[in-house]
Design a protein around this motif. Structure first.
Motif, PDB file in Angstrom:
ATOM      1  N   ASN A  65       0.784  -0.938   0.213  1.00 45.87           N
ATOM      2  CA  ASN A  65      -0.222   0.185   0.063  1.00 45.87           C
ATOM      3  C   ASN A  65       0.753   1.477   0.009  1.00 45.87           C
ATOM      4  O   ASN A  65       0.633   2.327  -0.680  1.00 45.87           O
ATOM      5  CB  ASN A  65      -0.848  -0.250   1.257  1.00 45.87           C
ATOM      6  N   LEU A  70      -1.039   4.536  -1.601  1.00 45.32           N
ATOM      7  CA  LEU A  70      -2.278   4.419  -0.639  1.00 45.32           C
ATOM      8  C   LEU A  70      -2.394   4.741   0.781  1.00 45.32           C
ATOM      9  O   LEU A  70      -3.199   5.333   1.314  1.00 45.32           O
ATOM     10  CB  LEU A  70      -2.809   2.968  -0.996  1.00 45.32           C
ATOM     11  N   ARG A  97      -0.330   7.712  -9.094  1.00 46.10           N
ATOM     12  CA  ARG A  97      -1.030   5.847  -9.157  1.00 46.10           C
ATOM     13  C   ARG A  97      -1.253   6.438 -10.919  1.00 46.10           C
ATOM     14  O   ARG A  97      -1.770   5.518 -11.201  1.00 46.10           O
ATOM     15  CB  ARG A  97      -1.829   6.881  -7.989  1.00 46.10           C
ATOM     16  N   ARG A  98      -2.105   7.415 -10.759  1.00 46.84           N
ATOM     17  CA  ARG A  98      -3.275   7.827 -12.135  1.00 46.84           C
ATOM     18  C   ARG A  98      -2.184   7.409 -13.700  1.00 46.84           C
ATOM     19  O   ARG A  98      -2.165   6.715 -14.718  1.00 46.84           O
ATOM     20  CB  ARG A  98      -4.121   9.165 -12.682  1.00 46.84           C
ATOM     21  N   PHE A 103      -3.503  -1.250 -10.817  1.00 50.68           N
ATOM     22  CA  PHE A 103      -3.494  -1.829  -9.161  1.00 50.68           C
ATOM     23  C   PHE A 103      -4.630  -2.759  -9.628  1.00 50.68           C
ATOM     24  O   PHE A 103      -5.525  -2.843 -10.123  1.00 50.68           O
ATOM     25  CB  PHE A 103      -4.541  -1.055  -8.386  1.00 50.68           C
ATOM     26  N   PHE A 105      -6.183  -6.043  -7.096  1.00 48.29           N
ATOM     27  CA  PHE A 105      -6.807  -6.573  -6.212  1.00 48.29           C
ATOM     28  C   PHE A 105      -7.285  -7.738  -5.994  1.00 48.29           C
ATOM     29  O   PHE A 105      -7.970  -8.170  -7.013  1.00 48.29           O
ATOM     30  CB  PHE A 105      -7.957  -5.484  -5.605  1.00 48.29           C
ATOM     31  N   ASN A 109     -12.615  -5.591  -7.314  1.00 49.85           N
ATOM     32  CA  ASN A 109     -12.942  -3.936  -7.412  1.00 49.85           C
ATOM     33  C   ASN A 109     -13.564  -3.361  -8.726  1.00 49.85           C
ATOM     34  O   ASN A 109     -13.159  -2.138  -9.215  1.00 49.85           O
ATOM     35  CB  ASN A 109     -11.571  -3.449  -6.677  1.00 49.85           C
ATOM     36  N   ARG A 170      -7.716  -3.113 -16.751  1.00 52.88           N
ATOM     37  CA  ARG A 170      -8.184  -1.823 -16.268  1.00 52.88           C
ATOM     38  C   ARG A 170      -6.055  -1.668 -16.071  1.00 52.88           C
ATOM     39  O   ARG A 170      -6.274  -0.263 -16.125  1.00 52.88           O
ATOM     40  CB  ARG A 170      -9.486  -1.581 -15.197  1.00 52.88           C
TER      41      ARG A 170
END
Lengths: 246, 401
Positions: A65, A70, A97-98, A103, A105, A109, A170
């Motif tokens: 994280n 995050l 992050r963008r 990510f 999960f 998500n 994604r």
């Protein structure tokens, strides 16, 4: 590195991709304080495929994280491509992050009742891409994870493996330089787990996307070329995985 | 950024179509209620003004007693026929004067009965009230002087007592005497007060006095002033005359009231407007309640979508983008509610206007105001949940169960 650099600059050379120095993470205070990380030093270079292992509570997820911006370390420094992440604002971290991170999960998500295509498009929406380019890139990403023809199915209509592949699409649709996967196969059976791992390996090798993956399954970790064992908030072992590491 | 937020908000609303509809129901009803109230209220005001114009603004009414304040008034000394005669004789600008005595009486014909207003007056009554006879004839001098048992009936009474029969020449029973129907009035419809102006039986004044009331009183004097003369002047002259006839000293209050139709008109439109304002305020409260409904659902939605917000933050959504998304979502929802409310209001106003026979007046102003208000409600009540969503810590949001 200022905000506009975060928006535009490609991979910065001359710096390690990730560098943690004496990172502590403490939850709670006083008697109830829980040390999730104790003085972790970690360096990850571009192109690596790192698996973080360890029992629950060993600090592997907390470390992940922090790598994903995050969460923030209680003490110690995190440099991402030479940028001191601790000194970035909330918005700058979001931009980091963008533009650089993807990510994956354990729980996928995905947005439910939303088509696979729209799910994959989401990060591009935040990047402000026009609709046509957004669709094209999302379709390409879905094709790359082997979901051509499933664009208009919502997560509820997809199997767990397919959902995770949508999530991977994604994550990679933005062409990140690093993928952070938190137990990506935790909710999948072993056959689909292997498919997902093969996908990740492929992205790591062919597009040289750096991957950091948390897992507690040795079989999944074996896909990585570097395995880090966490124990009691510290790095216990840090080994190359056989000859695969080039 | 607004464009993106709009896209995301619309997707979100579509994703939860059922919940979205339920959420905006409060706004729909609130907006519809406000617009309908204002539209119907305006229609009613216009109608009142119209009806008063029809009645003629040159009409004056003189009534015994005068209100001096809430619950206070002078003694009600009744007029006599001679008062009306005196006005007709002494005030030059007056065209016609009708002494009026009214009683509520049950009229019977065959096995039908109907309680109606029996108005005792003379032929001037028709001139003053701007009415005429459809069939039959007016009263003769002899009938008026002698208090004959003859009557001229309004359409409602005729319909109630004589279903299809020709009423002329028939005898209806009024309280304790039989009375020949000699004429039927042209229908006039509803009055400004909402009473049926055709629910009336006109008989000679003396007939009411002798056979029904049993006294010589005249309840009210109605008169019309010449078109070219000033009603204010006539009003003043009549007041002076009546004060003299009633032997009031200069220090005494008037113990009668002279009402100008203009005053009545102002009073009535004033009342209608006040009622409209009050009802609209009540409706506006429901709009506010609708806004709270949106806030409620948005707050629930933020909690329910905590993990989703975490995901959005993780893939790089900025705090203000999440804020904007939820805010736009609330505004789009409430504006949608506003739009639906406007459509509903137009339908409802048309329906109610038809039922109440009130003109339908399309007021663009109130529609724009109601729409903007609903959008503002969205911003106001959407901001708090939106801020709550935007301020979530990504990792806490992602871990939220």
């Amino acid at each position: 590195m200022n905000q506009s650099d975060l928006d535009t600059s490609p991979v910065r050379s001359g710096y390690s991709l990730i560098e943690l120095a004496k990172v502590d993470k403490v939850y709670g205070t006083g008697q109830a304080a829980m040390h999730a990380l104790r003085g972790v030093d970690l360096r990850i270079d571009a192109g690596e495929f790192v698996a973080a292992m360890g029992p629950s509570g060993s600090g592997k997820s907390t470390c992940m994280n922090i790598l994903g911006c995050l969460d923030t370390p209680t003490a110690g420094d995190y440099h991402f491509q030479g940028v001191h992440v601790g000194k970035l604002t909330r918005d700058q971290q979001a931009r980091l992050r963008r533009h650089y991170l993807g990510f994956i999960f354990q729980g996928f998500n995905l947005l439910n009742r939303t088509s696979a295509l729209e799910n994959v498009e989401l990060p591009l929406v935040y990047r402000g891409l026009p609709a046509a380019r957004r669709h094209a890139r999302a379709r390409k990403a879905l094709e790359a994870v082997g979901l051509k023809g499933w664009e208009h199915h919502s997560p509820g209509e997809l199997s767990g493996g397919q959902q995770q592949r949508v999530a991977i699409a994604r994550a990679i649709v933005t062409d990140p330089i690093i993928l952070l996967a938190d137990e990506p196969t935790g909710n999948l059976d072993s056959a689909t787990s292997r498919e997902v791992m093969n996908l990740l390996t492929e992205f790591n090798r062919q597009q040289s996307i750096t991957i950091v993956m948390v897992t507690h399954e040795p079989e999944m970790a074996s896909y990585a070329n570097r395995i880090i064992h966490f124990r009691d908030g510290q790095i216990f072992t840090d080994k190359k995985n056989g000859e695969e590491r080039q | 950024m607004i464009g993106n937020a709009l896209l995301l908000a619309v997707r979100e609303i579509r994703r939860n179509a059922m919940r979205s509809i339920l959420t905006i129901l409060g706004i729909v009803i609130g907006v519809a209620a406000v617009i309908t109230m204002v539209t119907i209220g305006e229609g009613a005001t216009v109608q009142v003004e119209q009806q008063i114009k029809n009645m003629g603004s040159n009409m004056l009414m003189i009534m015994p007693g005068k209100r001096l304040g809430p619950g206070l008034g002078t003694s009600n000394i009744q007029f006599k026929e001679v008062d009306a005669e005196a006005i007709a004789r002494d005030i030059p600008s007056v065209v016609a004067v009708a002494p009026v005595a009214t009683q509520s009486v049950k009229a019977i014909f065959g096995n039908q009965n109907w309680t109606t207003q029996v108005t005792g007056s003379d032929n001037h009554y028709f001139t003053v009230t701007n009415r005429s006879i459809k069939t039959g004839r007016y009263f003769t001098e002899g009938e008026l002087r002698g208090g004959a048992a003859v009557c001229i009936a309004g359409e409602t009474v005729i319909k109630k007592l004589f279903s299809s029969q020709n009423p002329l020449g028939e005898k209806i029973r009024l309280q304790n005497f039989s009375c020949e129907v000699i004429g039927q009035l042209v229908a006039k419809g509803q009055s400004t007060m909402g009473s049926d102006q055709d629910d009336i039986v006109v008989i000679p004044l003396h007939t009411v006095q002798r056979r029904i009331a049993g006294n010589q009183d005249v309840g009210m004097i109605q008169l019309s002033v010449r078109q070219d003369a000033s009603t204010e002047k006539a009003q003043k002259d009549i007041m002076a005359l009546m004060r003299e006839r009633r032997h009031l000293s200069p220090s005494d209050d008037d113990n009668f009231t002279v009402m100008d139709m203009k005053e009545i008109a102002n009073m009535l439109t004033g009342t209608t407007q006040l009622l409209t304002a009050l009802l609209s305020m009540v409706a506006a409260v429901s709009l506010l309640v609708g806004g709270i409904g949106i806030m409620n659902i948005m707050l629930v939605s933020v909690t329910e979508r905590t993990r989703e917000i975490g995901t959005r933050l993780a893939i790089g959504a900025l705090e203000r983008e999440v804020l904007m998304q939820f805010l736009v979502e609330a505004v789009v929802l409430s504006s949608l509610g506003g739009l639906l409310g406007i459509l509903l209001a137009i339908g409802a106003s048309l329906g109610i206007a038809t039922v109440l026979k009130v003109p339908f007046i399309f007021n663009t102003g109130i529609i724009i105001i109601a729409f903007l208000f609903s959008a503002v409600v969205g911003i106001l009540f959407g901001y708090f949940p939106a801020r709550k969503a935007a301020r979530l810590n990504p990792i806490d949001a992602l871990r939220y169960e």
